[in-house]
Write a protein that holds these residues in place. Structure first.
Motif, PDB file in Angstrom:
ATOM      1  N   UNK A  39       0.824  -1.212   0.000  1.00  0.00           N
ATOM      2  CA  UNK A  39       0.000   0.000   0.000  1.00  0.00           C
ATOM      3  C   UNK A  39       0.855   1.256   0.000  1.00  0.00           C
ATOM      4  N   UNK A  40       2.001   1.192   0.645  1.00  0.00           N
ATOM      5  CA  UNK A  40       2.881   2.370   0.749  1.00  0.00           C
ATOM      6  C   UNK A  40       3.552   2.601  -0.598  1.00  0.00           C
ATOM      7  N   UNK A  41       2.898   3.404  -1.431  1.00  0.00           N
ATOM      8  CA  UNK A  41       3.358   3.565  -2.815  1.00  0.00           C
ATOM      9  C   UNK A  41       3.825   4.975  -3.147  1.00  0.00           C
ATOM     10  N   UNK A  77       2.627   8.464   1.917  1.00  0.00           N
ATOM     11  CA  UNK A  77       2.405   7.322   2.792  1.00  0.00           C
ATOM     12  C   UNK A  77       3.587   7.111   3.739  1.00  0.00           C
ATOM     13  N   UNK A  78       4.779   7.285   3.233  1.00  0.00           N
ATOM     14  CA  UNK A  78       5.964   7.151   4.092  1.00  0.00           C
ATOM     15  C   UNK A  78       5.975   8.228   5.168  1.00  0.00           C
ATOM     16  N   UNK A  79       5.512   9.416   4.822  1.00  0.00           N
ATOM     17  CA  UNK A  79       5.437  10.486   5.808  1.00  0.00           C
ATOM     18  C   UNK A  79       4.425  10.163   6.898  1.00  0.00           C
ATOM     19  N   UNK A 109      -4.928  13.257  14.953  1.00  0.00           N
ATOM     20  CA  UNK A 109      -3.571  13.800  14.986  1.00  0.00           C
ATOM     21  C   UNK A 109      -2.838  13.691  13.656  1.00  0.00           C
ATOM     22  N   UNK A 110      -3.228  12.751  12.830  1.00  0.00           N
ATOM     23  CA  UNK A 110      -2.607  12.644  11.511  1.00  0.00           C
ATOM     24  C   UNK A 110      -3.701  12.496  10.473  1.00  0.00           C
ATOM     25  N   UNK A 111      -3.425  12.913   9.272  1.00  0.00           N
ATOM     26  CA  UNK A 111      -4.372  12.798   8.168  1.00  0.00           C
ATOM     27  C   UNK A 111      -3.952  11.644   7.283  1.00  0.00           C
ATOM     28  N   UNK A 112      -4.740  10.590   7.348  1.00  0.00           N
ATOM     29  CA  UNK A 112      -4.442   9.394   6.568  1.00  0.00           C
ATOM     30  C   UNK A 112      -5.766   8.814   6.090  1.00  0.00           C
ATOM     31  N   UNK A 129       4.716   6.682  13.840  1.00  0.00           N
ATOM     32  CA  UNK A 129       5.806   6.177  14.692  1.00  0.00           C
ATOM     33  C   UNK A 129       6.123   7.173  15.796  1.00  0.00           C
ATOM     34  N   UNK A 130       6.154   8.450  15.450  1.00  0.00           N
ATOM     35  CA  UNK A 130       6.450   9.484  16.457  1.00  0.00           C
ATOM     36  C   UNK A 130       5.343   9.545  17.503  1.00  0.00           C
TER      37      UNK A 130
END
Length: 466
Positions: A191-193, A197-199, A222-225, A205-206
């Motif tokens: 999925x990480x393409x 996505x890596x960001x 807290x994150x937009x995904x 992780x943080x």
């Protein structure tokens, strides 16, 4: 009916019969004309009595308007049930005058000896015939034996399993996972393409470095995904707690909250807004509306609602910057973010839903934090019900939060409390409505109708990852 596009037009063959089942018409758009046709006939003078003279007929047509909507009855009309009784000789006897109470009746009306009459509790939800395409029996080769029945080859009642490869941990389990499943790693790599996505992976992780335990709503705030990508990313970085004080939460791999007393601030609190006449306001007066209602269910007299917009492959590949960004209201950095109120409780603000899962560290009220930290430094045992907190800590938190919410409702709608009297010494005894105590839940069933119980929400999230 015409004002509501989601309704179907009902036709009752016997309008005064309460047992009459209607036939429903579907709504269709059309572009036809409504005509008024007048037929005028003028008799001619008949000179010869034996001669038959046809009258002169004229037609006049006038266009009254354009019809944009029509209703068509396409269903079957044989779903009817009559209050009848069949006698021994096959004769049908009407029971309407015996079972329908059209006026106040005396006791003799209810003590009549009548034949058993039980109307159907519900009619079929389908009014159009459906063909069942049964598969023929499989012809096995000679010597074949059916396999033994086990849990692996039984057809379950729940939805299909989804290969998100999350690791589930119960409170009584001795060991906790230190790394994800290989399948979860492979899924995320597929999925990480793109760099976005890596960001997102690094951001998550943080978050787990700062705080080892998170709820899914807290992560979304807290994150937009993309929600579908989050389902694959969470099992890659954390495991899911099924039971205990950290149930329905995601825990960083290698971290065992049962061994760290400081992890009590991450425990979950299942909080439900209390409503009922004994509190001074009913469910209809609640400023916080329910997530779901019985009116939202698809009935035979309603048109099936449109489903949610399906996610395209292009959206998933683009991650946060999917197609249509230029026309979107929110920038890519916050498109999928939720508001902080979905996981943080603040004094003076109402929760967005009637049932909430709060982590104790997200109760941003000083008085609530004092209740949580009453035993700091003296934690001796982690229990499944209270975790590292003192016994009944969750009850005390719910009582305090309920009083805060009641004060908010009192200030916004003072008319609801104008006739209520204060209890002794200003203390307000509020009952406890949590899914954890079955006895209390049964007592409060009449006053409190949860719209989305915690068990259902947890089960839904679990099924997403099984």
């Amino acid at each position: 009916i015409y004002a509501d596009p989601a309704r179907r037009l009902e036709l009752y063959f016997r309008p005064k019969d309460p047992y009459c089942h209607p036939v429903c018409a579907n709504r269709f758009p059309t572009s036809t004309m409504l005509l008024r046709v007048t037929r005028r006939s003028k008799k001619k003078q008949q000179l010869d009595p034996e001669e038959q003279i046809q009258p002169e007929v004229q037609f006049e047509m006038e266009i009254l308007g354009i019809v944009t909507t029509v209703y068509k009855f396409q269903g079957m009309s044989d779903f009817q049930y009559l209050a009848m009784h069949s006698g021994p000789d096959g004769k049908q006897t009407s029971m309407y005058d015996k079972v329908l109470m059209l006026k106040p009746e005396k006791e003799e009306f209810f003590n009549k000896d009548l034949p058993l009459y039980i109307p159907p509790p519900i009619f079929s939800r389908l009014d159009t015939p459906v063909d069942y395409f049964y598969r023929p029996d499989i012809q096995h080769r000679s010597g074949y034996n059916n396999p033994q029945v086990s849990g692996e080859n039984l057809i379950g009642l729940s939805r299909a399993r989804r290969p998100h490869n999350a690791i589930f941990v119960n409170f009584e389990d001795e060991e906790i996972p230190t790394k994800p499943l290989d399948a979860a790693v492979q899924n995320w790599k597929k999925v990480c393409t793109n760099p976005l996505d890596k960001k997102v992976e690094e951001e998550l992780r943080k978050l787990f470095e700062v705080r080892p335990v998170w709820s899914r709503n807290a992560v979304k705030a807290n994150i937009s995904v993309h929600p579908d990508k989050l389902k694959v990313l969470l099992p890659y970085l954390a495991y899911y707690m099924l039971t205990g004080p950290w149930r329905s939460l995601w825990v960083r791999f290698g971290y065992d909250p049962r061994k760290h007393p400081e992890a009590k601030i991450y425990q979950v609190l299942d909080f439900r807004i209390r409503c009922g006449m004994k509190y001074g306001y009913a469910a209809t007066d609640m400023p916080v509306k329910a997530k779901r209602s019985t009116y939202n269910y698809s009935l035979p007299i309603t048109v099936k609602k449109q489903g949610s917009h399906t996610v395209s492959v292009h959206d998933l590949k683009q991650g946060l910057g999917s197609a249509g960004t230029s026309g979107a209201k929110k920038p890519p950095s916050s498109r999928y973010k939720l508001k902080e109120s979905v996981y943080i409780f603040r004094e003076g603000a109402l929760p967005p839903y009637r049932q909430m899962f709060y982590q104790l560290c997200d109760l941003n009220v000083e008085s609530l934090q004092k209740i949580i930290h009453r035993n700091d430094g003296t934690e001796s045992e982690c229990t499944e019900r209270d975790g590292w907190c003192l016994a009944k800590t969750s009850d005390d938190l719910r009582d305090s939060m309920s009083l805060m919410i009641k004060q908010i409702i009192r200030s916004t709608r003072p008319a609801l409390f104008s006739n209520t009297t204060n209890s002794e010494d200003g203390k307000e005894q509020l009952a406890y409505e949590s899914g954890e105590d079955e006895d209390d839940e049964e007592e409060e069933e009449e006053d409190f109708k949860p719209s989305d119980g915690s068990e259902n929400e947890m089960e839904t999230e679990i099924l997403d990852y099984v």
